[in-house]
Design a protein around this motif. Structure first.
Motif, mmCIF file in Angstrom:
data_model
loop_
_atom_site.group_PDB
_atom_site.id
_atom_site.type_symbol
_atom_site.label_atom_id
_atom_site.label_comp_id
_atom_site.label_asym_id
_atom_site.label_seq_id
_atom_site.Cartn_x
_atom_site.Cartn_y
_atom_site.Cartn_z
ATOM 1 N N ASP A 26 33.828 48.957 88.641
ATOM 2 C CA ASP A 26 32.949 50.082 88.303
ATOM 3 C C ASP A 26 31.474 49.676 88.401
ATOM 4 O O ASP A 26 30.649 50.424 88.930
ATOM 5 C CB ASP A 26 33.253 50.603 86.898
ATOM 6 C CG ASP A 26 34.617 51.271 86.792
ATOM 7 O OD1 ASP A 26 35.222 51.600 87.840
ATOM 8 O OD2 ASP A 26 35.092 51.449 85.647
ATOM 9 N N PHE A 27 31.149 48.511 87.861
ATOM 10 C CA PHE A 27 29.788 47.980 87.907
ATOM 11 C C PHE A 27 29.328 47.823 89.357
ATOM 12 O O PHE A 27 28.213 48.220 89.723
ATOM 13 C CB PHE A 27 29.770 46.630 87.166
ATOM 14 C CG PHE A 27 28.453 45.924 87.174
ATOM 15 C CD1 PHE A 27 27.442 46.300 86.307
ATOM 16 C CD2 PHE A 27 28.225 44.853 88.034
ATOM 17 C CE1 PHE A 27 26.226 45.625 86.298
ATOM 18 C CE2 PHE A 27 27.026 44.181 88.034
ATOM 19 C CZ PHE A 27 26.016 44.569 87.160
ATOM 20 N N THR A 28 30.197 47.265 90.198
ATOM 21 C CA THR A 28 29.869 47.053 91.604
ATOM 22 C C THR A 28 29.723 48.385 92.330
ATOM 23 O O THR A 28 28.790 48.577 93.116
ATOM 24 C CB THR A 28 30.940 46.176 92.278
ATOM 25 O OG1 THR A 28 31.004 44.931 91.579
ATOM 26 C CG2 THR A 28 30.623 45.933 93.738
ATOM 27 N N LEU A 32 26.470 49.668 94.415
ATOM 28 C CA LEU A 32 26.527 50.048 95.830
ATOM 29 C C LEU A 32 25.992 51.464 96.038
ATOM 30 O O LEU A 32 25.298 51.731 97.022
ATOM 31 C CB LEU A 32 27.953 49.939 96.361
ATOM 32 C CG LEU A 32 28.559 48.539 96.400
ATOM 33 C CD1 LEU A 32 29.994 48.609 96.909
ATOM 34 C CD2 LEU A 32 27.728 47.586 97.235
ATOM 35 N N ILE A 33 26.287 52.357 95.112
ATOM 36 C CA ILE A 33 25.763 53.726 95.197
ATOM 37 C C ILE A 33 24.245 53.709 95.055
ATOM 38 O O ILE A 33 23.523 54.319 95.856
ATOM 39 C CB ILE A 33 26.423 54.629 94.145
ATOM 40 C CG1 ILE A 33 27.888 54.868 94.508
ATOM 41 C CG2 ILE A 33 25.666 55.950 93.991
ATOM 42 C CD1 ILE A 33 28.705 55.499 93.392
ATOM 43 N N ASP A 34 23.742 52.996 94.049
ATOM 44 C CA ASP A 34 22.291 52.928 93.832
ATOM 45 C C ASP A 34 21.571 52.307 95.028
ATOM 46 O O ASP A 34 20.465 52.721 95.366
ATOM 47 C CB ASP A 34 21.970 52.123 92.574
ATOM 48 C CG ASP A 34 22.321 52.870 91.298
ATOM 49 O OD1 ASP A 34 22.630 54.088 91.374
ATOM 50 O OD2 ASP A 34 22.306 52.238 90.228
ATOM 51 N N ARG A 42 33.153 54.709 103.968
ATOM 52 C CA ARG A 42 33.596 54.116 102.703
ATOM 53 C C ARG A 42 34.356 52.815 102.886
ATOM 54 O O ARG A 42 34.532 52.075 101.942
ATOM 55 C CB ARG A 42 34.469 55.110 101.941
ATOM 56 C CG ARG A 42 33.726 56.326 101.472
ATOM 57 C CD ARG A 42 34.618 57.227 100.639
ATOM 58 N NE ARG A 42 35.346 56.522 99.620
ATOM 59 C CZ ARG A 42 34.946 56.365 98.360
ATOM 60 N NH1 ARG A 42 33.803 56.856 97.983
ATOM 61 N NH2 ARG A 42 35.695 55.717 97.490
ATOM 62 N N ASP A 43 34.801 52.502 104.097
ATOM 63 C CA ASP A 43 35.614 51.305 104.307
ATOM 64 C C ASP A 43 34.893 50.038 103.861
ATOM 65 O O ASP A 43 35.496 49.176 103.223
ATOM 66 C CB ASP A 43 36.025 51.155 105.772
ATOM 67 C CG ASP A 43 37.051 52.200 106.185
ATOM 68 O OD1 ASP A 43 37.637 52.851 105.291
ATOM 69 O OD2 ASP A 43 37.252 52.364 107.389
ATOM 70 N N ASP A 44 33.602 49.919 104.185
ATOM 71 C CA ASP A 44 32.868 48.712 103.806
ATOM 72 C C ASP A 44 32.740 48.589 102.294
ATOM 73 O O ASP A 44 32.855 47.499 101.749
ATOM 74 C CB ASP A 44 31.486 48.690 104.463
ATOM 75 C CG ASP A 44 31.574 48.460 105.958
ATOM 76 O OD1 ASP A 44 32.306 47.547 106.381
ATOM 77 O OD2 ASP A 44 30.913 49.196 106.707
#
Length: 148
Positions: A26-28, A32-34, A42-44
């Motif tokens: 969740d943290f990661t 990644l979104i930020d 989304r694969d990467d």
């Protein structure tokens, strides 16, 4: 303890945390979104989440639990670091036991990461992995698989 963030670097203290793998994913994902790691594909990002899950799970299973997760993002790559209290460096199994589940974690890390390794610490070790940014140009990333 609250996560710490400085620009494109984030760390999470994990000592004593329950459900560390889920919390680290969740943290990661939030980082990644930020950082807009995934503009269209989304694969990467799923590869990054799988890699984080494997490294954190290995620390849970083989090293008494993870201490910290550090994410550092540059224009070229994402570096993932997980520290733990066990000084023994992990080694991939050449042939996991097909009769038992598991044993593929580091093989997955080897497959996903551009490179990975361990650093000895005074009180344990750091397992790190680097993943190319999907935002880099194809020429900068090197040869890519041909899709059919």
């Amino acid at each position: 303890m609250e996560p710490r963030s400085t620009g494109r670097s984030r760390s999470l203290l994990l000592t004593g945390m329950t459900d560390a793998v889920t919390r680290c994913r969740d943290f990661t994902r939030d980082a990644l979104i930020d950082w807009r790691w995934m503009p269209d594909n989304r694969d990467d990002s799923e590869d990054v989440l799988l890699l984080v899950s494997e490294v954190v799970a290995n620390a849970c299973l083989h090293a008494g639990g993870p201490r910290t997760l550090l994410l550092e993002c540059t224009d070229d790559l994402l570096r993932v670091e997980v520290t733990d209290d066990n000084p023994v460096a992990p080694t991939p199994r050449s042939r996991p036991d097909a009769a038992r589940p598991g044993g593929y974690g580091l093989l997955i890390v080897e497959r996903i990461a551009r490179r990975w390794g361990t650093l000895p610490l005074a009180d344990g070790k750091c397992v790190w992995a680097e993943i190319d940014s999907p935002l880099r140009s194809p020429d900068a990333r090197g040869p890519q698989p041909v899709s059919s």
